[in-house]
Design an enzyme around this catalytic site. Structure first.
Site, PDB file in Angstrom:
ATOM      1  N   SER A  21      48.616  40.298  58.993  1.00 55.59           N
ATOM      2  CA  SER A  21      49.588  39.929  57.948  1.00 55.59           C
ATOM      3  C   SER A  21      50.959  39.572  58.514  1.00 55.59           C
ATOM      4  O   SER A  21      51.991  39.865  57.912  1.00 55.59           O
ATOM      5  CB  SER A  21      49.731  41.065  56.916  1.00 55.59           C
ATOM      6  OG  SER A  21      48.494  41.358  56.317  1.00 55.59           O
ATOM      7  N   CYS A 393      40.709  29.642  32.774  1.00 55.13           N
ATOM      8  CA  CYS A 393      39.324  30.079  32.929  1.00 55.13           C
ATOM      9  C   CYS A 393      39.012  31.211  31.949  1.00 55.13           C
ATOM     10  O   CYS A 393      38.832  30.974  30.760  1.00 55.13           O
ATOM     11  CB  CYS A 393      39.058  30.469  34.380  1.00 55.13           C
ATOM     12  SG  CYS A 393      37.298  30.633  34.786  1.00 55.13           S
ATOM     13  N   ARG A 477      30.822  31.114  35.222  1.00 55.44           N
ATOM     14  CA  ARG A 477      29.420  31.183  34.797  1.00 55.44           C
ATOM     15  C   ARG A 477      29.283  31.126  33.279  1.00 55.44           C
ATOM     16  O   ARG A 477      28.178  31.002  32.762  1.00 55.44           O
ATOM     17  CB  ARG A 477      28.776  32.489  35.272  1.00 55.44           C
ATOM     18  CG  ARG A 477      28.716  32.695  36.767  1.00 55.44           C
ATOM     19  CD  ARG A 477      27.907  33.944  37.111  1.00 55.44           C
ATOM     20  NE  ARG A 477      28.109  34.356  38.484  1.00 55.44           N
ATOM     21  CZ  ARG A 477      27.467  33.838  39.534  1.00 55.44           C
ATOM     22  NH1 ARG A 477      26.587  32.871  39.347  1.00 55.44           N
ATOM     23  NH2 ARG A 477      27.710  34.273  40.755  1.00 55.44           N
ATOM     24  N   HIS A 524      40.685  25.758  36.794  1.00 55.77           N
ATOM     25  CA  HIS A 524      41.718  26.454  37.573  1.00 55.77           C
ATOM     26  C   HIS A 524      42.717  25.418  38.080  1.00 55.77           C
ATOM     27  O   HIS A 524      42.724  25.073  39.273  1.00 55.77           O
ATOM     28  CB  HIS A 524      41.089  27.209  38.753  1.00 55.77           C
ATOM     29  CG  HIS A 524      40.372  28.455  38.367  1.00 55.77           C
ATOM     30  ND1 HIS A 524      41.008  29.669  38.209  1.00 55.77           N
ATOM     31  CD2 HIS A 524      39.065  28.679  38.079  1.00 55.77           C
ATOM     32  CE1 HIS A 524      40.122  30.597  37.856  1.00 55.77           C
ATOM     33  NE2 HIS A 524      38.937  30.022  37.765  1.00 55.77           N
ATOM     34  N   GLU A 526      45.701  25.667  38.810  1.00 57.55           N
ATOM     35  CA  GLU A 526      46.627  26.168  39.823  1.00 57.55           C
ATOM     36  C   GLU A 526      46.220  25.759  41.229  1.00 57.55           C
ATOM     37  O   GLU A 526      47.053  25.676  42.142  1.00 57.55           O
ATOM     38  CB  GLU A 526      46.739  27.696  39.744  1.00 57.55           C
ATOM     39  CG  GLU A 526      45.515  28.484  40.196  1.00 57.55           C
ATOM     40  CD  GLU A 526      44.460  28.702  39.114  1.00 57.55           C
ATOM     41  OE1 GLU A 526      43.584  29.565  39.310  1.00 57.55           O
ATOM     42  OE2 GLU A 526      44.521  28.005  38.088  1.00 57.55           O
TER      43      GLU A 526
END
Length: 590
Positions: A21, A393, A477, A524, A526
């Site tokens: 990180s 979504c 789904r 989605h 984004e």
């Protein structure tokens, strides 16, 4: 003397040491942006040393978001950074995992492609990794061969899992020649508060570990919370045998979009193009400087509540957060994301407490029943207050459930959360039923990737996009059950976009006379937003939030809404007509 093959494409590997990180992905992305701004064609790749084939089945708390590419690959969130900084679409080949590599090698062994060989990590696994790295240098769909391939190697030097990838990278330099390959190592220079010192030993040991496997870095990125002084940079250059021009200090920046400027100030991009003998021009800062002005000189602030299940780990919603910020940049506005646990919105009192001072509500995607009633409660609260809502979504599905419950279908639900519900307004897609039943593989089998949609003219979404033909990425789904379209219409919710055949509901919205902005999409969006090219839905949503804040609405008193569970009928034949439709009229902006 053996000659190395002529290579039009240069390869740059980014590794990390001391700790995870440290920002390898952002460093690689920022360097990619700099090289692109110098007129070079850059593509990027992430090597992930986990045994999963892809991150699609991982817990978001462990891995963060799953980034879906245009071609439907479920990839690491760093691929999202690559796309946003390079401002270009990448494919599934941009993410390679140990699971993919081993699956391919074992499948080849079973087909007899290694007949007679003992299959081993070296050369078979490393050869497969090299093949995937070298494939990134192939021309793209427009027949453009990349000038530079930047490959980030996940994990840290010394990890057992990363060793085959580092060995493959070493072999790429051996195969292509040192003049065609560049190694960039990201390391930590910790500051010890008691003594007030910066310590270089961790970096020295990390580079020593890298050199022990045959890789000598060409440049070092020194991560620290402050500038590393020249004296320490000289010491690190000497002890790690790195050119002083390649020792780069990267203190923490105010924004991730400042990182390219930090690297350029340290002349990393110039060092790379000289070392790799790349043609280049001066950096064109026109677009990026405009972005930084919008980042650092906003004209105002809006607060957007992100109501989700994984808000304790913001990386689970990384692309959503970045898309919100980018939507704000378009309006010269700072978007303050308010992280709201969906469980806190299950009651009207709870929703009022956590959403009282926000200017918009975003319901992101997700899976599983936990927190669903809270997301629905947040939508109910926002509808009554006139708060702008954007559902992504699962967010669209929650908007549909809330709408149909408001007109009497109090047991309306999704087949995902309540398979026995008498009113599955959200149903399992036909080609997903075997998978949900456990009769087929679960990973990588959702409706994934880019799909087209047709929007209703004059709808809010069509106005936002500026067209009625759009394409968005998907990962789901479940779908809106077409048997309930009449009930959806009765609630006032409008189906404003569908698949080209009209079957699958892709967008829903309330007309402006019912609510200023409630929009849901099965997609989605984004994933396609870029800091310099914000997604139109997020631009419209943030714009609606700014309008809401500017309107200075008078308080609207909401009648007490009884808990749905207390009023469920005993029979599925009673629920349509046995409940009074007492949902408060949605507020309108004054």
């Amino acid at each position: 003397m053996r000659k190395h093959p002529q290579s039009a494409t240069k390869h740059l590997f980014v590794s990390g040491g001391v700790a995870s990180s440290l920002g390898k992905g952002l460093t690689a992305s920022s360097l990619g942006q700099l090289l692109t701004a110098r007129g070079l064609h850059v593509t990027m790749q992430k090597l992930d040393p986990y045994l999963n084939v892809d991150p699609g089945t991982m817990n978001p708390f462990q891995h963060g978001e799953v980034f879906v590419t245009e071609d439907g690959a479920e990839t690491d969130l760093d691929v999202g950074h690559y796309e946003r900084f390079l401002d270009r679409d990448l494919s599934g080949s941009a993410n390679v995992t140990t699971g993919q590599v081993y699956s391919t090698v074992i499948a080849k062994e079973r087909r007899g492609e290694y007949l007679g060989d003992t299959v081993q990590v070296i050369p078979h696994i490393t050869d497969e990794i090299k093949q995937r790295i070298m494939a990134m240098a192939q021309p793209d769909g427009g027949d453009n061969r990349p000038d530079v391939v930047i490959t980030e190697i996940g994990g840290t030097v010394g990890d057992i899992e990363s060793q085959p990838f580092l060995e493959a990278a070493r072999q790429v330099r051996h195969d292509l020649g040192r003049e065609n390959v560049f190694f960039l190592h990201v390391s930590l220079v910790p500051h010890l508060a008691p003594s007030g010192e910066l310590k270089t030993k961790p970096t020295q040991h990390s580079v020593a570990a890298l050199r022990s496997i045959g890789i000598t870095p060409d440049a070092l990125i020194l991560r620290c919370d402050r500038d590393v002084p020249e004296s320490l940079k000289n010491k690190i250059a000497l002890m790690c045998d790195v050119d002083i021009d390649g020792v780069i200090s990267t203190p923490d920046a105010p924004s991730i979009y400042d990182i390219p400027k930090v690297l350029h100030r340290e002349e990393l991009d110039a060092f790379v193009v000289r070392r790799l003998n790349l043609p280049f021009r001066d950096v064109d800062w026109t677009e990026w400087d405009d972005l930084l002005r919008r980042v650092h000189e906003p004209h105002g602030t809006v607060r957007i509540a992100l109501v989700g299940k994984y808000v304790d780990f913001s990386d689970a919603y990384l692309s959503v957060s970045e898309a919100l910020h980018a939507g704000g940049f378009k309006h010269y506005a700072k978007v303050e994301v308010v992280w709201v646990a969906s469980d806190d919105c299950e009651t009207a009192t709870g929703a009022a407490a956590v959403l009282a001072d926000v200017h918009g509500v975003l319901i992101p995607g997700g899976f599983g029943i936990r927190g669903i009633e809270g997301k629905i409660g947040a939508i109910r609260y926002a509808r009554a207050r006139g708060l702008p809502v954007l559902g992504l979504c699962l967010g669209l599905q929650c908007i549909v459930i809330e709408a149909t419950r408001s007109v009497g279908l109090v047991q309306a639900n999704s087949a995902e959360f309540e398979p026995a519900t008498p009113d599955p307004v959200i149903s399992t897609m036909a080609d997903q039923k075997e998978i949900v039943a456990g009769e087929a593989d679960f990973g990588g089998t959702m409706r994934l990737g880019a799909y087209p949609a047709v929007l209703q003219p004059a709808s809010i979404v069509a106005q936002a996009y500026g067209t009625t033909q759009v394409s968005e990425r998907h990962r789901h789904r479940y779908e809106v059950n077409n048997a309930y379209r009449d009930w959806i219409a009765e609630s006032g919710l409008r189906i404003s976009g569908t698949s080209p055949d009209g079957y699958l509901v892709e967008f829903v919205e309330y007309p402006a006379n019912m609510h200023p902005f409630v929009v849901g999409t099965q997609a989605h969006p984004e994933l396609k937003s870029r800091p310099t090219r914000p997604h139109p839905l997020f631009v419209a949503f943030v714009g609606a939030a700014i309008d809401y804040k500017s309107a200075e609405l008078l308080p609207v008193e909401i009648p007490a809404v009884p808990e749905i569970s207390e009023h469920l009928p005993n029979s599925s034949n009673q629920h349509r007509d046995g409940v009074e439709r007492s949902f408060p009229a949605p507020a309108a902006r004054g």
